[in-house]
Motif scaffolding. Sequence first.
Motif, PDB file in Angstrom:
ATOM      1  N   ASN A   1       0.834  -1.202   0.000  1.00 17.96           N
ATOM      2  CA  ASN A   1       0.000   0.000   0.000  1.00 17.96           C
ATOM      3  C   ASN A   1       0.870   1.255   0.000  1.00 17.96           C
ATOM      4  N   GLU A   2       0.442   2.257  -0.767  1.00 15.86           N
ATOM      5  CA  GLU A   2       1.135   3.537  -0.727  1.00 15.86           C
ATOM      6  C   GLU A   2       0.797   4.242   0.581  1.00 15.86           C
ATOM      7  N   ALA A   3       1.639   5.226   0.934  1.00 15.56           N
ATOM      8  CA  ALA A   3       1.410   6.008   2.146  1.00 15.56           C
ATOM      9  C   ALA A   3       0.917   7.400   1.757  1.00 15.56           C
ATOM     10  N   PRO A   4       0.124   8.032   2.614  1.00 14.76           N
ATOM     11  CA  PRO A   4      -0.366   9.380   2.303  1.00 14.76           C
ATOM     12  C   PRO A   4       0.787  10.367   2.133  1.00 14.76           C
ATOM     13  N   GLY A   5       0.579  11.378   1.306  1.00 12.68           N
ATOM     14  CA  GLY A   5       1.590  12.418   1.109  1.00 12.68           C
ATOM     15  C   GLY A   5       2.812  11.879   0.400  1.00 12.68           C
ATOM     16  N   ASN A   6       3.956  12.299   0.862  1.00 13.24           N
ATOM     17  CA  ASN A   6       5.219  11.889   0.246  1.00 13.24           C
ATOM     18  C   ASN A   6       5.813  10.704   0.997  1.00 13.24           C
ATOM     19  N   GLY A   7       4.959   9.729   1.342  1.00 18.38           N
ATOM     20  CA  GLY A   7       5.406   8.591   2.125  1.00 18.38           C
ATOM     21  C   GLY A   7       6.068   7.514   1.286  1.00 18.38           C
ATOM     22  N   ILE A   8       6.513   6.466   1.965  1.00 16.74           N
ATOM     23  CA  ILE A   8       7.188   5.352   1.313  1.00 16.74           C
ATOM     24  C   ILE A   8       6.196   4.209   1.135  1.00 16.74           C
ATOM     25  N   PRO A   9       6.056   3.678  -0.079  1.00 16.03           N
ATOM     26  CA  PRO A   9       5.132   2.547  -0.271  1.00 16.03           C
ATOM     27  C   PRO A   9       5.568   1.335   0.532  1.00 16.03           C
ATOM     28  N   GLY A  10       4.597   0.562   0.989  1.00 17.42           N
ATOM     29  CA  GLY A  10       4.900  -0.688   1.677  1.00 17.42           C
ATOM     30  C   GLY A  10       5.379  -1.740   0.692  1.00 17.42           C
ATOM     31  N   ASP A  11       5.599  -2.952   1.172  1.00 14.40           N
ATOM     32  CA  ASP A  11       6.135  -4.026   0.346  1.00 14.40           C
ATOM     33  C   ASP A  11       5.092  -5.118   0.129  1.00 14.40           C
ATOM     34  N   LEU A  12       5.297  -5.895  -0.909  1.00 12.89           N
ATOM     35  CA  LEU A  12       4.457  -7.062  -1.180  1.00 12.89           C
ATOM     36  C   LEU A  12       5.232  -8.294  -0.727  1.00 12.89           C
ATOM     37  N   ILE A  13       4.716  -8.992   0.282  1.00 16.10           N
ATOM     38  CA  ILE A  13       5.364 -10.190   0.807  1.00 16.10           C
ATOM     39  C   ILE A  13       4.736 -11.410   0.129  1.00 16.10           C
ATOM     40  N   VAL A  14       5.572 -12.212  -0.520  1.00 19.32           N
ATOM     41  CA  VAL A  14       5.108 -13.355  -1.301  1.00 19.32           C
ATOM     42  C   VAL A  14       5.503 -14.650  -0.592  1.00 19.32           C
ATOM     43  N   ALA A  15       4.521 -15.401  -0.120  1.00 15.12           N
ATOM     44  CA  ALA A  15       4.775 -16.682   0.544  1.00 15.12           C
ATOM     45  C   ALA A  15       4.700 -17.799  -0.496  1.00 15.12           C
ATOM     46  N   ILE A  16       5.719 -18.662  -0.524  1.00 21.56           N
ATOM     47  CA  ILE A  16       5.797 -19.733  -1.506  1.00 21.56           C
ATOM     48  C   ILE A  16       5.100 -20.988  -0.982  1.00 21.56           C
ATOM     49  N   GLU A  17       4.231 -21.558  -1.807  1.00 21.02           N
ATOM     50  CA  GLU A  17       3.584 -22.831  -1.484  1.00 21.02           C
ATOM     51  C   GLU A  17       3.859 -23.801  -2.640  1.00 21.02           C
ATOM     52  N   GLU A  18       4.447 -24.938  -2.328  1.00 14.94           N
ATOM     53  CA  GLU A  18       4.823 -25.910  -3.356  1.00 14.94           C
ATOM     54  C   GLU A  18       3.742 -26.985  -3.486  1.00 14.94           C
ATOM     55  N   LYS A  19       3.243 -27.173  -4.700  1.00 15.53           N
ATOM     56  CA  LYS A  19       2.233 -28.202  -4.940  1.00 15.53           C
ATOM     57  C   LYS A  19       2.887 -29.589  -4.936  1.00 15.53           C
ATOM     58  N   GLU A  20       2.130 -30.570  -4.485  1.00 14.29           N
ATOM     59  CA  GLU A  20       2.646 -31.938  -4.464  1.00 14.29           C
ATOM     60  C   GLU A  20       2.667 -32.507  -5.876  1.00 14.29           C
ATOM     61  N   HIS A  21       3.784 -33.116  -6.256  1.00 16.55           N
ATOM     62  CA  HIS A  21       3.923 -33.715  -7.584  1.00 16.55           C
ATOM     63  C   HIS A  21       3.302 -35.109  -7.586  1.00 16.55           C
ATOM     64  N   GLU A  22       2.805 -35.525  -8.731  1.00 15.39           N
ATOM     65  CA  GLU A  22       2.109 -36.805  -8.823  1.00 15.39           C
ATOM     66  C   GLU A  22       3.034 -37.988  -8.573  1.00 15.39           C
ATOM     67  N   SER A  23       4.284 -37.928  -9.035  1.00 19.42           N
ATOM     68  CA  SER A  23       5.167 -39.096  -8.915  1.00 19.42           C
ATOM     69  C   SER A  23       6.522 -38.800  -8.282  1.00 19.42           C
ATOM     70  N   LEU A  24       6.896 -37.541  -8.177  1.00 15.57           N
ATOM     71  CA  LEU A  24       8.192 -37.179  -7.613  1.00 15.57           C
ATOM     72  C   LEU A  24       8.025 -36.619  -6.205  1.00 15.57           C
ATOM     73  N   LYS A  25       8.878 -37.040  -5.290  1.00 15.54           N
ATOM     74  CA  LYS A  25       8.868 -36.527  -3.922  1.00 15.54           C
ATOM     75  C   LYS A  25      10.162 -35.758  -3.685  1.00 15.54           C
ATOM     76  N   ARG A  26      10.033 -34.568  -3.115  1.00 14.47           N
ATOM     77  CA  ARG A  26      11.204 -33.724  -2.892  1.00 14.47           C
ATOM     78  C   ARG A  26      11.743 -33.894  -1.478  1.00 14.47           C
ATOM     79  N   GLU A  27      13.071 -33.949  -1.380  1.00  8.71           N
ATOM     80  CA  GLU A  27      13.748 -33.971  -0.088  1.00  8.71           C
ATOM     81  C   GLU A  27      14.962 -33.049  -0.212  1.00  8.71           C
ATOM     82  N   GLY A  28      14.805 -31.797   0.211  1.00 11.68           N
ATOM     83  CA  GLY A  28      15.860 -30.809   0.000  1.00 11.68           C
ATOM     84  C   GLY A  28      16.021 -30.547  -1.486  1.00 11.68           C
ATOM     85  N   ASP A  29      17.233 -30.737  -1.985  1.00 14.31           N
ATOM     86  CA  ASP A  29      17.482 -30.553  -3.423  1.00 14.31           C
ATOM     87  C   ASP A  29      17.374 -31.862  -4.189  1.00 14.31           C
ATOM     88  N   ASN A  30      17.198 -32.982  -3.480  1.00 12.74           N
ATOM     89  CA  ASN A  30      17.066 -34.284  -4.130  1.00 12.74           C
ATOM     90  C   ASN A  30      15.605 -34.629  -4.385  1.00 12.74           C
TER      91      ASN A  30
END
Length: 374
Positions: free
Chosen positions: A237-266
């Motif tokens: 969100n922008e701030a009133p007047g000559n303020g500093i705009p806020g930030d957009l925080i993006v949370a990552i959600e990983e979908k489950e794969h049909e046949s591959l299971k992730r463990e770290g980078d493997n």
Amino acid sequence: MKQDYYEILGVDKGASTAEIKKAYRKMAIKYHPDKNPGDTEAENMFKKAAEAYEVLSNADKRAKYDQFGHSAFDGSGGFGGGNMNMDDIFSQFGDIFGSAFGGGGFGGGFGGGFGGGRGRVKGGNLRIRVKLTLEEVALGVEKKVKVRRKIQADGVTYKTCSTCNGTGQVTRITNTILGRMQTASTCNTCSGAGQMIDKKPGNADPQGMVIKEETVAIKIPAGVVDGMQLKVSGKGNEAPGNGIPGDLIVAIEEKEHESLKREGDNLHFDLYINIAEAVLGTSKEIDTVNGKVRIKLEEGIQSGKILRLRGKGVPSINGYGSGDLLVHVNVWTPKTLNKEQKEFFEKMVDDENFIPKPEKSEKSFFEKVKDMFS
């Protein structure tokens, strides 16, 4: 390569929050623009120190940095070193300096003197969740999302706050047994902005803001993990007047794969074959994050065998190459047989070639499990 944050502040990785704050204050005062007018190198050091402190003073960000390094914040906007806005620094960290430059904190904009000026109000942050497939996680992706954010309405004008006369602070003098004491606090009328709305259109809220839907492009680096948060600066969100705009925080959600299971980078893939294929050998097509590949299985392959396809896993977010794809071979035993098949296996029960003869080089099930977790 970006300089290590601990190295910038001159502290050890095990430094306490107080030690990190003390080190940052020392550097910030040393390289402050008021003490080094026109010195580009000093300004860059001032920004680097603020960037390092912004991460290391936050427990969550520090933990991510310790685990993933600078890559934890790639593509997230962030402060970004040389792209850091000086007003951001003074708005967020002005209290660190105390009275080192005349008291009263900082404000008023870079280059205009920082003693006792008004601060800039920062808009609120927005949070969204982005779902990614395993392929998108492995390859990196740019996502375009629609965000409803507050922006300043057209036609809004401001006037100097009559309560604080534009300083953003209200000073109070109190008589005590120790003498007269002066205290300063943020102006409640303008919330420290030093300005008040003079005119605004009818569709604006009391702060002169309206809600607008905007499409934001988010660059997500390869190798992110479920639960990681990225930051897109200035898209909250922008701030009133000559303020500093806020930030957009993006949370990552990983979908489950049909046949591959992730463990770290493997990655792990369960491959099922029948007894005939195990005895005679075969080739099979399996899934990877880059498409399908065909692998060859040797004659007499045993159930529980693990085949390692190097570099076919998920790229490290630290840039240390990619993980592996581990193919777990499972020999499927049929539960029902016709008469002919049953007679064949009855004949093979005592056949020398069907008697189990594990080689010494072959690891037991428990040894394989131990290797997986070590």
